[in-house]
Scaffold this motif. Structure first.
Motif, PDB file in Angstrom:
ATOM      1  N   ILE A 256      -3.304   8.330  26.711  1.00  0.00           N
ATOM      2  CA  ILE A 256      -4.181   7.293  27.255  1.00  0.00           C
ATOM      3  C   ILE A 256      -3.415   5.983  27.305  1.00  0.00           C
ATOM      4  N   ALA A 257      -3.265   5.444  28.499  1.00  0.00           N
ATOM      5  CA  ALA A 257      -2.616   4.136  28.650  1.00  0.00           C
ATOM      6  C   ALA A 257      -3.593   3.058  28.206  1.00  0.00           C
ATOM      7  N   THR A 258      -3.224   2.309  27.181  1.00  0.00           N
ATOM      8  CA  THR A 258      -4.131   1.308  26.613  1.00  0.00           C
ATOM      9  C   THR A 258      -3.334   0.184  25.981  1.00  0.00           C
ATOM     10  N   ALA A 259      -3.862  -1.016  26.067  1.00  0.00           N
ATOM     11  CA  ALA A 259      -3.235  -2.174  25.423  1.00  0.00           C
ATOM     12  C   ALA A 259      -3.911  -2.518  24.104  1.00  0.00           C
ATOM     13  N   THR A 260      -4.985  -1.793  23.777  1.00  0.00           N
ATOM     14  CA  THR A 260      -5.751  -2.126  22.584  1.00  0.00           C
ATOM     15  C   THR A 260      -6.125  -0.865  21.825  1.00  0.00           C
ATOM     16  N   VAL A 261      -5.676  -0.779  20.566  1.00  0.00           N
ATOM     17  CA  VAL A 261      -6.075   0.311  19.681  1.00  0.00           C
ATOM     18  C   VAL A 261      -6.703  -0.327  18.439  1.00  0.00           C
ATOM     19  N   ILE A 262      -7.961  -0.012  18.190  1.00  0.00           N
ATOM     20  CA  ILE A 262      -8.691  -0.554  17.046  1.00  0.00           C
ATOM     21  C   ILE A 262      -8.838   0.565  16.023  1.00  0.00           C
ATOM     22  N   TRP A 263      -8.278   0.373  14.824  1.00  0.00           N
ATOM     23  CA  TRP A 263      -8.217   1.435  13.828  1.00  0.00           C
ATOM     24  C   TRP A 263      -9.381   1.314  12.844  1.00  0.00           C
ATOM     25  N   ALA A 264     -10.255   2.316  12.860  1.00  0.00           N
ATOM     26  CA  ALA A 264     -11.399   2.362  11.943  1.00  0.00           C
ATOM     27  C   ALA A 264     -11.527   3.765  11.372  1.00  0.00           C
ATOM     28  N   ALA A 265     -10.391   4.337  10.997  1.00  0.00           N
ATOM     29  CA  ALA A 265     -10.340   5.769  10.664  1.00  0.00           C
ATOM     30  C   ALA A 265      -9.849   6.026   9.252  1.00  0.00           C
ATOM     31  N   GLY A 266     -10.331   5.299   8.302  1.00  0.00           N
ATOM     32  CA  GLY A 266      -9.966   5.613   6.927  1.00  0.00           C
ATOM     33  C   GLY A 266      -9.451   4.410   6.175  1.00  0.00           C
ATOM     34  N   THR A 267      -9.608   4.465   4.853  1.00  0.00           N
ATOM     35  CA  THR A 267      -9.191   3.357   4.003  1.00  0.00           C
ATOM     36  C   THR A 267      -8.486   3.879   2.765  1.00  0.00           C
ATOM     37  N   GLN A 268      -7.806   2.965   2.109  1.00  0.00           N
ATOM     38  CA  GLN A 268      -7.219   3.225   0.808  1.00  0.00           C
ATOM     39  C   GLN A 268      -7.357   1.964  -0.041  1.00  0.00           C
ATOM     40  N   ALA A 269      -7.321   2.149  -1.343  1.00  0.00           N
ATOM     41  CA  ALA A 269      -7.530   1.019  -2.240  1.00  0.00           C
ATOM     42  C   ALA A 269      -6.454  -0.044  -2.048  1.00  0.00           C
ATOM     43  N   ALA A 270      -6.868  -1.302  -2.063  1.00  0.00           N
ATOM     44  CA  ALA A 270      -5.944  -2.436  -1.960  1.00  0.00           C
ATOM     45  C   ALA A 270      -5.754  -3.014  -3.355  1.00  0.00           C
ATOM     46  N   LEU A 271      -4.769  -2.512  -4.066  1.00  0.00           N
ATOM     47  CA  LEU A 271      -4.545  -2.920  -5.450  1.00  0.00           C
ATOM     48  C   LEU A 271      -3.242  -3.699  -5.581  1.00  0.00           C
ATOM     49  N   PRO A 272      -3.203  -4.683  -6.478  1.00  0.00           N
ATOM     50  CA  PRO A 272      -1.921  -5.313  -6.816  1.00  0.00           C
ATOM     51  C   PRO A 272      -1.065  -4.326  -7.609  1.00  0.00           C
ATOM     52  N   ALA A 273       0.185  -4.667  -7.818  1.00  0.00           N
ATOM     53  CA  ALA A 273       1.056  -3.825  -8.634  1.00  0.00           C
ATOM     54  C   ALA A 273       0.522  -3.767 -10.061  1.00  0.00           C
ATOM     55  N   LEU A 274       0.604  -2.596 -10.682  1.00  0.00           N
ATOM     56  CA  LEU A 274       0.125  -2.397 -12.041  1.00  0.00           C
ATOM     57  C   LEU A 274       1.309  -2.120 -12.957  1.00  0.00           C
ATOM     58  N   ALA A 275       1.440  -2.930 -13.993  1.00  0.00           N
ATOM     59  CA  ALA A 275       2.555  -2.747 -14.931  1.00  0.00           C
ATOM     60  C   ALA A 275       2.449  -1.403 -15.644  1.00  0.00           C
ATOM     61  N   GLN A 276       1.229  -0.958 -15.886  1.00  0.00           N
ATOM     62  CA  GLN A 276       0.992   0.339 -16.508  1.00  0.00           C
ATOM     63  C   GLN A 276       0.108   1.139 -15.548  1.00  0.00           C
ATOM     64  N   PRO A 277       0.552   2.301 -15.116  1.00  0.00           N
ATOM     65  CA  PRO A 277      -0.238   3.067 -14.144  1.00  0.00           C
ATOM     66  C   PRO A 277      -1.571   3.513 -14.725  1.00  0.00           C
ATOM     67  N   LEU A 278      -2.576   3.588 -13.844  1.00  0.00           N
ATOM     68  CA  LEU A 278      -3.900   4.047 -14.228  1.00  0.00           C
ATOM     69  C   LEU A 278      -4.235   5.325 -13.470  1.00  0.00           C
ATOM     70  N   GLU A 279      -5.156   6.075 -14.012  1.00  0.00           N
ATOM     71  CA  GLU A 279      -5.592   7.294 -13.337  1.00  0.00           C
ATOM     72  C   GLU A 279      -6.299   6.913 -12.042  1.00  0.00           C
ATOM     73  N   SER A 280      -5.892   7.563 -10.950  1.00  0.00           N
ATOM     74  CA  SER A 280      -6.435   7.195  -9.648  1.00  0.00           C
ATOM     75  C   SER A 280      -6.721   8.433  -8.810  1.00  0.00           C
TER      76      SER A 280
END
Length: 422
Positions: A256-280
């Motif tokens: 499909i020739a398109t100039a606009t792709v809007i992504w609404a197909a999934g998310t993941q957690a937005a976390l800062p770096a963790l000095a000690q890993p946590l169960e995820s």
């Protein structure tokens, strides 16, 4: 760098993230016997459910952005800091913002999510997401530019590419964007650009067999029919294979020739770096107990979209009412902990769910009753304007909706030049 100064000998509670959950937790801790610090990269709370209307030239950005400090003015024990959290050290109870180290006694992580592109080649570079107000403004600028560029070129193929808008994901966000774009194109856009009538194309790509999988199949079918009536081209059971600057390639080899792709197909957690890993969980969400405490860190809580519950079914993901209720529950548990009492399990009260489709159509599920049509559309409007912070914003949003839906017009079509850095 030094740790942030302590205002008193009282416990310090730090909340990272001023979304629905974090903002509510801070408000619920007003008057508590602790010093509360709310940290966010922006100095405003974004009403995320309406940012797609900013992106589609329906609402002014300021109407969905509420100044955090305004809400906290009368809360003597709650302060706000605008900063980007870079790293969390659970052992030493320190938060690194790059320019400061901030100590805490109790911590609430409410950092939300970011788009997950499922390793699709080119998707991060050539797609627009809708996770922040800045994302919505950038998309609106791009859409307006596409209309203007299409009007300025005599090349018919280029016009079709510029006026082809591809939305990836058939959940609530994808459906709402598709419906809003269709309303825009059928209304104000065709009156503004009469020479482009017949060239617009809105494509919605969904990997599953139904739209709005969080609702019943009957409502998903209704949504499909409603969007088709509005002129949206719906592709079910189809994935995105690749994205480039001027086209998308589908899993069935269609391009499909398109100039606009809007992504609404999934998310993941937005976390800062963790000095000690946590169960995820697989998408990076933090595993929490039924009290919303992070495992192995009893003085750390997580709420909102960054959470994955160990026990199934306590609250749906990506739903504002769940985050709001979690914010209240965490504030109560923190006060119980400071008083030497055990935290209590979080219990979610399901008030129902609504989604707007477009063309005066919506879907809803309340008390196990599924319904669609004008009533669901009207209820969606009323619920969202009720939850929107600020009387001024509510009034202006209502007036804007009268223009949008009553007159079929869009007032916010100014293509604003971006400021050049000094």
């Amino acid at each position: 760098m030094t740790a942030g100064p302590r205002e008193s000998a009282r416990d310090r509670i730090v909340i990272i993230g001023a979304g629905f959950g974090g903002f509510q937790a801070a408000q619920s801790l007003a008057g508590a016997a602790a010093d509360v610090l709310l940290i966010d990269r922006n100095n405003y709370h974004t009403f995320i459910p309406l940012i797609y209307q900013v992106a589609t030239a329906q609402l002014e950005p300021s109407l969905v952005a509420y100044p955090i400090r305004t809400k906290l003015r009368r809360m003597k024990n709650v302060r706000f800091m605008q900063a980007q959290v870079e790293r969390i050290d659970f052992v030493n109870k320190l938060i690194d913002t790059g320019s400061n180290l901030i100590s805490y006694d109790y911590l609430v992580i409410a950092t939300g999510t970011q788009s997950s592109y499922h390793q699709v080649p080119g998707a991060p570079e050539h797609s627009f997401s809708l996770k922040s107000l800045a994302d919505a403004i950038a998309l609106r600028q791009h859409l307006l530019a596409c209309f203007e560029q299409a009007a300025a070129t005599p090349d018919r193929e280029l016009q079709r590419q510029l006026l082809t808008f591809t939305i990836v994901g058939g959940g609530a966000t994808g459906v709402e964007v598709a419906g809003a774009l269709a309303e825009w194109w059928r209304g104000a856009a065709q009156r503004d650009f009469p020479d482009l009538v017949g060239l617009g194309r809105i494509v919605l790509v969904q990997s599953g067999a139904n739209l709005l999988p969080e609702f019943s199949q009957r409502l998903g079918n209704y949504t499909h029919r409603q969007l088709t009536r509005l002129g949206v081209e719906v592709h079910l059971n189809t994935k995105i294979a690749a994205v480039t600057a001027n086209q998308v390639k589908l899993s069935n080899q269609v391009e499909i020739a398109t100039a606009t792709v809007i992504w609404a197909a999934g998310t993941q957690a937005a976390l800062p770096a963790l000095a000690q890993p946590l169960e995820s969980a697989p998408q990076g969400q933090l595993m929490v107990s039924n009290t919303l405490q992070v495992f192995e860190q009893p003085n750390v809580y997580a709420i909102g979209d960054v959470v994955h519950h160990a026990a199934p079914g306590p609250a749906p993901a990506s739903v504002a009412p769940a985050a709001l209720q979690q914010g209240v529950a965490v504030a109560r548990n923190l006060q119980r902990q400071m008083q030497g009492q055990p935290p209590q399990p979080f219990r979610y009260w399901n008030k129902g769910r609504l989604a707007i489709v477009g063309g005066y159509g919506g879907v809803g599920r309340i008390a196990r009753v599924n319904f669609g049509g004008f009533l669901a559309w009207l209820m969606w409007l009323l619920v969202h304007v009720t939850y929107l912070p600020g009387y001024r914003s509510r009034l202006l949003v209502l007036l804007t909706w009268v223009q949008n839906y009553g007159l079929g017009d869009r007032a916010l079509r100014q293509l604003v030049p971006t400021a050049k850095p000094r």
